[in-house]
Enzyme design. Structure first.
Site, mmCIF file in Angstrom:
data_model
loop_
_atom_site.group_PDB
_atom_site.id
_atom_site.type_symbol
_atom_site.label_atom_id
_atom_site.label_comp_id
_atom_site.label_asym_id
_atom_site.label_seq_id
_atom_site.Cartn_x
_atom_site.Cartn_y
_atom_site.Cartn_z
ATOM 1 N N CYS A 132 0.842 -1.208 0.000
ATOM 2 C CA CYS A 132 0.000 0.000 0.000
ATOM 3 C C CYS A 132 0.871 1.250 0.000
ATOM 4 C CB CYS A 132 -0.932 -0.006 1.206
ATOM 5 S SG CYS A 132 -1.975 1.467 1.297
ATOM 6 N N CYS A 135 -0.383 4.092 2.198
ATOM 7 C CA CYS A 135 -0.140 3.883 3.633
ATOM 8 C C CYS A 135 1.325 4.127 3.984
ATOM 9 C CB CYS A 135 -0.477 2.447 4.042
ATOM 10 S SG CYS A 135 -1.996 1.796 3.349
ATOM 11 N N ASP A 136 2.220 3.607 3.182
ATOM 12 C CA ASP A 136 3.624 3.529 3.605
ATOM 13 C C ASP A 136 4.604 4.369 2.778
ATOM 14 O OD1 ASP A 136 2.860 1.698 5.563
ATOM 15 O OD2 ASP A 136 3.023 0.010 4.185
#
Ligand code: NDP
Length: 307
Positions: A132, A135-136
């Site tokens: 992701c 997300c990261d």
């Protein structure tokens, strides 16, 4: 006989449980044997509103669970083996053989990112391997990353990462991208994205974290050659699998297996059955979007029960 059965222990399911229990509905949430969903595979979540200093993904989802229980929802840890949607009330059969009869059902079973199946993906989980970028990606500012895959998701992730990382490689197993022309154009416009065609990642290396990928070009052909690609982050974007197999064809799914919902609603093709979160939505795949969906599903259930 309960009023609502919620299947799935992620942000969508817990949020639906919070809303329904708070409204006085007799709701039971069945979370799988490893509750928490995809949030449990990430580290710090920095884009969930209300947490200016970030929040640990496990803590966030566990707090949602506690909040649902605190409101009065019953949470069961079990697997739903089968669900009979042929007549209302609906009947779910759990792994231990017990049945739950429910007037309405919210399906919030999520989707799982696909991985290549390399041992190194597990070894470096949370240490440079991610599925992701939203997300990261933030953790790779001014670093070098690789995205595996050649579809729309891979292009979208590579494009997103190119705003943060100094260099983005795309590792594509064929000699062309599968992504739409529009997505391919967005990638082509970025000088810091380099596409490695005919390439497969076969391993990762690094001391305590990802420092590079072992890549094979023309795998299985006479021209096969292996090289090491120094990278700090390894992002998988080879598709997701929605958890819909247990539905055994009783709800309308799209060609990728996601539950189809009515426009501006969480209603599925069966009256009284609703779907929330990643199981019904391939486009957003964010905890906050799933939580929002869980709220919408709960409100749709309340409207149906009030009729
Ligand atoms: P896709 O199935 O479209 O693409 C998967 C990609 O991963 C392909 O390039 C595929 O290669 C590659 N791949 C699969 N398995 C492996 C493997 N074992 N090793 C190496 N490469 C592999 O999935 P997406 O998640 O990209 O998209 C899913 C759906 O969502 C699509 O319909 C897409 O159009 C849609 N979508 C739309 C977006 C948008 O419009 N904004 C954004 C994101 C997704 P190969 O081509 O060789 O099979």
């Amino acid at each position: 006989m309960i009023q609502c059965l919620i299947i799935g222990g992620g942000p969508a399911g817990y949020t639906a449980a919070i809303y329904l229990a708070r409204a006085g509905v007799n709701a039971v949430l069945v979370e799988g044997p490893q509750p928490g969903g995809q949030l449990t595979t990430t580290t710090i979540v920095e884009n969930f509103p209300g947490f200016p200093d970030g929040v640990d993904g496990n803590r966030l989802v566990n707090d949602m669970r506690r909040q649902a229980i605190g409101m009065g929802a019953t949470v069961r840890t079990a697997t739903v083996n089968s669900l009979d949607l042929s007549a209302r009330p609906f009947v779910a059969t759990l792994g231990d053989g017990e049945s739950i009869t429910a007037d309405t059902v919210i399906i919030a079973t999520g989707a799982q990112a696909r991985y290549l199946g390399l041992d190194d993906e597990k070894r470096y989980a949370g240490l440079g391997v991610s599925a992701c970028a939203t997300c990261d990606g933030f953790f790779y500012r001014r670093k070098t990353v690789a995205v595996v895959g050649g579809g729309d998701t891979a292009c979208e992730e590579a494009h997103y990462l190119s705003n943060l990382a100094s260099k983005v490689y795309m590792i594509v197993r064929k000699d062309h991208l599968r992504a739409s022309d529009a997505m391919q154009r967005r990638v082509a416009e970025r000088n810091n994205i380099e596409i490695l065609y005919n390439c497969n990642a076969v391993g990762l290396y690094g001391d305590g974290g990802v420092e590079g990928a072992h890549v094979v070009r023309h795998l299985g052909s006479p021209e096969q050659e292996q090289f090491d690609l120094p990278i700090d982050g390894f992002f998988l974007a080879i598709g997701h699998t929605p958890a819909t197999a247990f539905l055994a064809g009783q709800l309308d799914l799209d060609e990728a297996g996601y539950i189809v919902t009515a426009p501006h609603s969480t209603a599925t093709s069966v009256n009284g059955v609703f779907a929330a979160g990643d199981v019904a939505n391939a486009a957003y795949r964010q905890a906050i979007a799933a939580a929002g969906d869980g709220c919408r599903a709960a409100l749709d259930v309340l409207a149906l029960l009030a009729r």
